[in-house]
Write an enzyme that holds these catalytic residues in place. Structure first.
Site, PDB file in Angstrom:
ATOM      1  CB  CYS B 219     -35.179  -2.258  28.049  1.00 37.54           C
ATOM      2  SG  CYS B 219     -34.576  -3.673  28.990  1.00 37.54           S
ATOM      3  CG  ASP B 343     -38.060  -3.036  21.176  1.00 39.83           C
ATOM      4  OD1 ASP B 343     -37.482  -2.835  22.271  1.00 39.83           O
ATOM      5  OD2 ASP B 343     -37.796  -3.984  20.426  1.00 39.83           O
ATOM      6  CG  HIS B 345     -34.541  -3.332  23.661  1.00 46.50           C
ATOM      7  ND1 HIS B 345     -35.824  -3.813  23.827  1.00 46.50           N
ATOM      8  CD2 HIS B 345     -33.839  -3.751  24.741  1.00 46.50           C
ATOM      9  CE1 HIS B 345     -35.882  -4.507  24.956  1.00 46.50           C
ATOM     10  NE2 HIS B 345     -34.696  -4.479  25.538  1.00 46.50           N
TER      11      HIS B 345
END
Lengths: 428, 386
Positions: B219, B343, B345
């Protein structure tokens, strides 16, 4: 289910006359237009006598093909050599074999000269006609000339009056402005021919890609051209052609050269369509082909002329100018809009034109019949001719007309969207 | 959240009409038949394709007239005068190309000019500049300096670097990454609050892209990639977005990690991100330390200032997760705060709808953070150059 040939009545008379001449086998060409549904034959012309051949020897393939090649150059857009005929007393089967040979040879020679790309929807069948002068029996067969193994297929041959009458004409005058660099070291003309032919190929592709407007409008492909004229009135339409530069980026080049070759001027292009309801797509295709052919033919004719070839070094001239021959039209029949054409060099007179129409197409024409008004004889000027404007704007000033040799201007934005208004109006 | 159309200041670019210039080769006749001219002369032949590209925006035309006509009439008026203006612009551009050609011609070496469009701050708007095509940015600094003077622009933003050419709304990006997915979101309206966002264009980098399975450990790497993409697309660097291996190698090169680090699946944090930005891009970053997630809510002013003066994406790492902060909505009076989060992820495809609907790019409240974990933020600083 074979093809159907609708033939002008006059052709029957012409072939009959050939039958009654009794001078041995006669061959010739059949000229007209093919469409998906049916084919129209508008004239026939016998192969001219080959004076250099031995008398009595049968006509040979090369001679017939050469005649076809020359005739093909004399046909405006829409008209082409559709087949060969033979008037002879010999056995039908032998004749068919001979005719088949002639047909393929003719088609191969004609198509080897053409610069335009054949299309998917072109009709590939051509016709052979055999008439026995004694029995007047007519045998009509077609062959797929793109397939070397094709077999004869039966076809209908029907005479009708007025086949030459209902034709629409599409025409335009087109500016041509080509510039080719000459190779650096040599002055012999052979490479000149090749350079020019290469450039012509590129130009031909540009023409084929061009946008065609008929009577000022871009019509959808399958629609018909209409001008609100009554049915029996002669249909003539004016076309316009807009070109864009090639989408591919040609690499930029700076090279040494020994000079340049330019072709500048205008040509008159014409195409005929048989129909009460001529289709826009067909008109565009035939006109573009005529444009390409007429320019290619003239360049070829000029290069074949002896004066452009010899390097008579009286003094090494810096600049030489040669006029391309101008196009002269001759009607096929008094009552028909159809014309054939020929090219007149500046040192030729109209009598030479009429002689050629007689020899090649067996047409009896007088000088008064010829239409010489479509193109003006080019004048060779001493100083560099001022560039003819290619655009119609009346805006002052246009600085880019000061030519940088070889600099081509190109734009790279997408096509004008007809739905432009939708995009804008939705921004409310 | 609900998606809306573009923000007000982007409305004028939501409709783009593309035109193609054609040359009519036909003319009314009769005309003269062609002449072939052969000139024998030692010379040089130059053949170049000049891409001429002109842009007109509606605001260039008088709006007073347009107001009194109906919508479709005003479109026609705009259209017709637009075409005339477009041709004027074409003429001017050819003049400029001629100038650039002559300016850069050395003997038989020529540089082909090309037009580039740049979106400048008001009142300039969209302008077109002609640069020689094959000269890299670093050789055009003098020209850029002159342009900055001409348009009265500050000397610390690279408005005229090639990477900053205006990207038209209907042009797709060739590399397939999404650009600025946050642009389609509705931004929160807080009492006396303002929205402070990243300035410019970045690409969304996330798990599983580039056939790299970094699910569960990559990440921070992805956040770093997003930041690198910002620096490239604003013209500060020419270097491509680094791969995981290149990032790891950079850390080995600066002595931060052992050689065995390269090819491993080890996590990195903000400090490493700062180091890599410095090593690979020459970009310095500030580190902000927050001892508890709950205290992030008090960092509104600092984050707002960051987005105002630097405008770069921020990498935040803490707990076991790393994210990218693209903006804050903050009220000075109430202290209310929201964070615009990108994000890394996300493991799916480049589907803008999914990414925004499911909140992979979205506005989060202060409870998004682990309230007890400590966080480090890496705030990259924008170089002051042209």
């Amino acid at each position: 289910m074979g093809r159907s040939y609708i033939v002008e009545e006059d052709v029957e008379g012409y072939l009959s006359k050939l039958c009654s001449q009794l001078t041995g086998p006669v061959t010739g060409l059949l000229i007209g237009q093919s469409s998906v549904q049916r084919d129209f034959i508008v004239m026939a012309t016998r192969t001219p006598q080959n004076e250099s051949a031995d008398a009595g020897k049968s006509v040979d393939k090369e001679w017939v093909s050469e005649h076809a090649r020359q005739v093909s150059r004399m046909l405006p857009g829409g008209l082409s050599v559709l087949g060969v005929f033979m008037v002879s007393e010999s056995d039908a089967k032998d004749t068919l074999t001979t005719l088949r040979q002639f047909l393929f040879s003719v088609e191969n020679l004609i198509s080897s000269e053409q610069l335009w790309m054949p299309a998917e929807d072109d009709v590939k069948d051509c016709v052979t006609l055999h008439i026995n002068p004694k029995t007047r029996k007519t045998v009509c067969r077609t062959f797929d000339v793109k397939d070397p193994k094709s077999v004869a297929k039966p076809a209908d041959w029907k005479y009708q009056s007025g086949v030459c009458s209902s034709w629409a004409t599409v025409s335009c005058w087109l500016n041509i402005d080509l510039l080719v660099p000459l190779p650096g070291s040599i002055t012999c003309t052979k490479p000149v021919d090749d350079c020019l032919k290469e450039e012509l190929k590129v130009w031909a592709q540009q023409i084929e890609r061009g946008v065609c407007l008929i009577e000022g409008k871009k019509l959808p492909e399958d629609s018909e051209i209409k001008t609100g004229q009554k049915k029996n009135v002669r249909q003539t339409y004016t076309a316009q052609l807009l070109i864009t530069p090639d989408g591919q980026m040609v690499p930029d080049v700076v090279q040494q050269c020994g000079g340049s070759l330019s072709v500048r001027g205008a040509i008159h292009s014409r195409a005929f369509l048989h129909s009460n309801k001529p289709k826009a797509k067909l008109a565009e295709k035939l006109l573009k082909r005529d444009i390409i052919s007429t320019v290619a033919t003239r360049v070829q004719m000029l290069l074949e002329e002896p004066q452009t070839q010899t390097e008579e070094n009286k003094e090494r001239k810096q600049t030489e100018q040669f006029c391309l021959p101008r196009r002269v039209f001759c009607p096929v029949k008094a009552t028909s809009p159809l014309c054939v054409c020929d090219y007149q060099f500046s040192d030729e007179g109209l009598s030479e034109m009429t002689d050629r129409f007689k020899e090649m197409l067996d047409i009896e024409a007088t000088e008064a019949d010829l239409d010489i008004t479509q193109e003006l004889i080019a004048e060779v000027i001493e100083s560099d001719a001022k560039a003819e404007s290619l655009t119609e704007e009346a805006e002052p000033p246009h600085p880019w007309r000061n030519n940088y040799i070889g600099v081509a201007m190109a734009t790279a934005v997408a096509l004008l969207a007809s739905a432009a208004s939708m995009l804008y109006l939705s921004d409310a | 959240g609900k998606r809306t159309t573009k923000k007000k200041n982007r409305k004028c670019f939501s409709s783009v009409l593309n035109f193609s210039l054609m040359t009519e080769v036909t003319k009314p006749g009769p005309l003269s038949a062609p002449i072939l001219t052969k000139t024998v002369q030692r010379s040089h032949f130059l053949c170049a394709t000049l891409q001429v590209d002109c842009v007109l925006s509606k605001r260039h035309l008088t709006s007073s007239l347009i107001k009194c006509l109906s919508h479709s009439e005003s479109f026609l008026v705009w259209f017709c005068s637009g075409c005339g203006r477009l041709l004027e612009a074409l003429t001017r551009q050819l003049f400029e190309m001629e100038k650039v050609f002559l300016q850069h011609m050395r003997g038989t070496m020529v540089l082909v000019p090309e037009p580039l469009h740049f979106l400048l701050p008001e009142p300039n708007g969209l302008v077109t500049v002609v640069f020689p095509r094959d000269l890299p940015d670093k050789e055009l600094e003098a020209q850029r300096r002159e342009l900055h003077k001409q348009f009265e622009l500050p000397d610390d933003k690279p408005y005229f670097r090639r990477a900053n050419t205006f990207h038209f709304p209907n042009e797709p990006y060739k590399d397939g990454y999404l650009r600025n997915p946050h642009a389609v979101l509705t931004h929160p309206a807080l009492d006396n609050g303002k929205v402070y966002l990243v300035q410019g264009i970045y690409s969304y980098h996330h798990y599983m892209q580039d056939r790299m399975d970094d699910n569960g450990w990559g990440c921070a790497y992805r956040s770093l990639q997003t930041i690198c993409s910002w620096f490239k697309q604003q013209g500060y660097v020419e270097r491509c977005v680094p791969t995981h291996k290149e990032i790891q190698q950079a850390l080995v090169d600066v002595g931060d990690k052992q050689a065995s680090f390269v090819g491993s699946r080890q996590w990195i944090g903000s400090i490493e991100v700062q180091a890599v930005l410095d090593q690979l891009l020459g970009v310095t970053s500030k580190i902000m330390f927050v001892s508890q997630g709950s205290k992030l809510a008090s960092k509104g002013r600092e984050l707002a200032n960051h987005f105002l003066s630097e405008g770069t994406p921020v990498m935040i790492g803490g707990g076991v997760l790393a994210h990218t902060i693209l903006g804050v909505a903050w009220s000075e009076t109430t202290g209310e705060i929201r964070y615009l989060i990108l994000d890394p992820h996300y493991t799916g495809a480049e589907d803008l709808q999914v990414i925004t609907d499911k909140g992979w790019c979205g506005w989060k409240g202060p409870d998004f953070w682990d309230q007890t974990a400590y966080y480090n933020l890496c705030l990259p600083q924008r170089p002051r150059v042209i």
